[in-house]
Design an enzyme around this catalytic site. Structure first.
Site, mmCIF file in Angstrom:
data_model
loop_
_atom_site.group_PDB
_atom_site.id
_atom_site.type_symbol
_atom_site.label_atom_id
_atom_site.label_comp_id
_atom_site.label_asym_id
_atom_site.label_seq_id
_atom_site.Cartn_x
_atom_site.Cartn_y
_atom_site.Cartn_z
ATOM 1 N N THR A 8 0.450 -1.459 -0.075
ATOM 2 C CA THR A 8 -0.465 0.068 -0.187
ATOM 3 C C THR A 8 1.127 0.871 0.039
ATOM 4 O OG1 THR A 8 0.158 0.802 2.420
ATOM 5 C CG2 THR A 8 -1.845 -1.651 0.962
ATOM 6 N N GLY A 9 0.130 2.575 -0.187
ATOM 7 C CA GLY A 9 1.346 3.531 -0.482
ATOM 8 C C GLY A 9 2.370 3.541 -1.392
ATOM 9 N N SER A 11 3.319 4.067 -4.590
ATOM 10 C CA SER A 11 3.389 5.156 -5.963
ATOM 11 C C SER A 11 5.020 5.855 -5.507
ATOM 12 C CB SER A 11 2.119 5.529 -5.669
ATOM 13 O OG SER A 11 1.672 6.483 -5.365
ATOM 14 N N ILE A 14 8.643 5.491 0.119
ATOM 15 C CA ILE A 14 9.039 4.415 0.490
ATOM 16 C C ILE A 14 8.295 3.015 0.047
ATOM 17 C CG2 ILE A 14 9.013 3.084 2.867
ATOM 18 C CD1 ILE A 14 9.824 5.811 4.890
ATOM 19 N N GLY A 15 7.001 3.021 -0.293
ATOM 20 C CA GLY A 15 6.000 2.601 -0.619
ATOM 21 C C GLY A 15 6.764 1.916 -2.036
ATOM 22 N N SER A 139 6.740 4.428 12.628
ATOM 23 C CA SER A 139 7.490 6.080 12.424
ATOM 24 C C SER A 139 7.864 6.393 13.907
ATOM 25 C CB SER A 139 6.573 6.819 12.706
ATOM 26 O OG SER A 139 7.220 8.443 13.433
ATOM 27 N N TYR A 152 -0.465 12.569 14.549
ATOM 28 C CA TYR A 152 0.658 11.891 13.874
ATOM 29 C C TYR A 152 1.276 10.340 14.103
ATOM 30 C CZ TYR A 152 3.735 9.617 10.803
ATOM 31 O OH TYR A 152 4.862 8.828 9.390
#
Length: 247
Positions: A8-9, A11, A14-15, A139, A152
């Site tokens: 996921t993510g 694009s 890190i993904g 994180s 966050y």
């Protein structure tokens, strides 16, 4: 046996680095994205250059219905991921008193509730097949907290607790669940910093530099490998020795 990974993510940042690393290791890769269709397809193209199959697949990771539809699309292609790497996420900077409730809801949906949906959707097949890997992008702030990062940090801290709990639930089926907790990584999330601010940040990091997305991807690659079969329930820092004390 075909090895399939959902990132996921995938694009950007890190993904995208994770998707490329796993493709290089021989995984077919599903690159989930929300809005960046061209970037996601570009990542998929690079993945295919390693001789594997790859597809870019759109879904809103905040939505359980969207993730169920994503799984249906994978099922239609005969793809059953044995590895799920959850990298989708956004940063938020601001004091809590200046943060609207919808921002709080949005970050918890994207970082935490999505982990719930992904585990329920893809964990069953891993249990049935007696093995699999979940890796969630956490994180440093989810471990130590930071002023101006309460929302966050809370979403990532909750994710860390979820990882530890699911590791215990799924261990008997040979499924491992871990998180990686990066510090300052040179990605779009640091785009708001100018060069002076980046230099100041690097001065606070014992190794004296920002991390690279590829370095995080290498850690993920290890965690999904057979060499990491005895590692589960861990939140592994990758931060150049930085404790976040100046944040």
């Amino acid at each position: 046996m075909t090895r399939i990974a959902l990132v996921t993510g995938g694009s950007r940042g890190i993904g995208a680095a994770v998707a490329r690393r796993l493709a290089a290791d021989g995984f077919d890769v599903a690159v989930q994205y929300y809005a960046a269709a061209e970037q996601a397809e570009a990542v998929a193209v690079v993945c295919r250059d390693f001789g594997v199959q790859a597809m870019a697949i759109q879904a809103d990771a905040r939505s359980g219905q969207a993730l169920r539809e994503l799984k249906a699309k994978l099922d239609a292609e005969g793809w059953t991921p044995s590895v799920v790497v959850h990298c989708a996420g956004v940063a938020h900077y601001g004091l809590l008193e200046d943060t609207e409730e919808d921002v709080w809801d949005d970050l918890l949906l994207l970082h935490l509730k999505s982990a719930y949906h992904l585990t329920k959707l893809f964990g069953s097949a891993m249990i049935w097949n007696r093995g699999g890997r979940f890796v969630h992008l956490s994180s440093l702030w989810g471990v130590v907290g930071a002023a101006g990062e309460a929302v966050y940090a809370a979403s990532k801290g909750g994710l860390n607790a979820f990882v530890k709990s699911m590791a215990k639930e799924l261990a008997s089926a040979g499924v491992t669940v871990n998180a990686v907790a990066p510090g300052a990584i040179d990605t779009d999330m640091l785009a708001a910093l100018d060069e002076r601010e980046k230099a100041s940040l690097c001065d606070a990091i014992p190794l004296g530099r920002l991390g690279k997305a590829e370095e995080v991807a290498d850690l993920v690659r290890f965690l999904v490998s057979d060499s990491a079969s005895y590692i589960t329930g861990q939140v592994i820092g990758i931060n150049g020795g930085w404790s976040g004390d100046n944040a």
